[in-house]
Design an enzyme around this catalytic site. Structure first.
Site, PDB file in Angstrom:
ATOM      1  N   ALA A 118      44.242  45.905  32.205  1.00  0.00           N
ATOM      2  CA  ALA A 118      43.160  46.342  31.325  1.00  0.00           C
ATOM      3  C   ALA A 118      42.777  45.264  30.322  1.00  0.00           C
ATOM      4  CB  ALA A 118      43.560  47.624  30.589  1.00  0.00           C
ATOM      5  N   HIS A 154      44.808  44.085  40.232  1.00  0.00           N
ATOM      6  CA  HIS A 154      45.615  44.832  41.203  1.00  0.00           C
ATOM      7  C   HIS A 154      44.885  44.970  42.544  1.00  0.00           C
ATOM      8  CE1 HIS A 154      48.131  46.259  37.797  1.00  0.00           C
ATOM      9  NE2 HIS A 154      46.994  46.500  37.185  1.00  0.00           N
TER      10      HIS A 154
END
Length: 240
Positions: A118, A154
């Site tokens: 994030a 990811h």
């Protein structure tokens, strides 16, 4: 600007940030790092485990939530690290606390910026290529804009033989590109970018995948210089 943008903070079977210790040492050197923990709900615990991981790299870290004025602390910081978690929650907190302008000012003034997951999404023009569920309303998707391209952290390929009928990650990025003419870098776990005035944009750790509108996805090996690929204006759709 001097940036370290990690796909993830923890590799399977390894301690937190162990795969990037050398990169963290190189980025931060002897600077005290201010940690932005707002992507998770428990700021104190998150700061604690991250401080332990930084200590393993010989680095000092302090949670910005412990300051009376987090924005003022960040604006004058020499080094910033933004942790992973939920990108929507992180962006909402950053807006409410006035952290976006503070971090931009610090980085433009020479502060080192690091992020994982994030925190890496937050460095992009928007958080539109996050994998996260929108658990809160962030008040818009615009983020720091420290780089001119988008990142999908990811990044994971579709497993051959899978019977899952939902969209693959590549299909979702393709949908993004139908609406926005902006390069998207799929960072596999264990990979990261260094972005700086001298070295441009370089990929380390593992390979990645570059997505562009009107082009097939392109595999990029670790060690690639992406400075030419990830430059130029970003063109997003306009709000209705």
């Amino acid at each position: 600007m001097d940036l370290l943008l990690l796909s993830n903070s923890t590799n399977h079977g390894e301690p937190r940030l162990a795969h990037a210790r050398d990169a963290l040492r190189e980025l931060y050197d002897d600077r005290e790092v201010l940690f932005v923990p707002y992507a998770l709900a428990d700021h104190e615990s998150y700061t604690g485990v991250t401080a332990e991981a930084f200590a393993e790299a010989g680095l000092r870290l302090r949670g910005v939530h412990s300051f009376a004025d987090p924005a003022a602390a960040l604006a004058s910081a020499e080094a910033v690290f933004v942790g992973g978690g939920n990108s929507f929650r992180l962006l909402r907190a950053a807006r409410r606390l006035g952290l976006l302008d503070a971090i931009r000012a610090a980085v433009r003034g020479g502060a080192r910026y690091g992020g994982a997951s994030a925190g890496t999404n937050l460095a992009c023009p928007t958080i539109r290529t996050t994998n996260d569920m929108p658990i809160v309303e962030p008040g818009g998707f615009d983020a720091l804009g420290l780089v001119v391209f988008q990142i999908n952290a990811h990044y994971l390929e579709h497993s051959p033989g899978s019977t899952h009928m939902g969209e693959t990650r590549a299909e979702r990025i393709g949908e993004f590109l139908e609406e926005n003419d902006v390069p998207v870098l799929g960072l596999r776990e264990g990979s990261w970018l260094r972005v700086g005035p001298q070295e441009g944009v370089h990929l380390y750790g593992r390979d990645a995948v570059l997505f562009r509108r009107g082009a097939d996805p392109r595999e990029l090996p670790a060690g690639s210089d992406l400075s030419a690929d990830l430059s130029g204006p970003a063109r997003f759709d306009e709000p209705a």
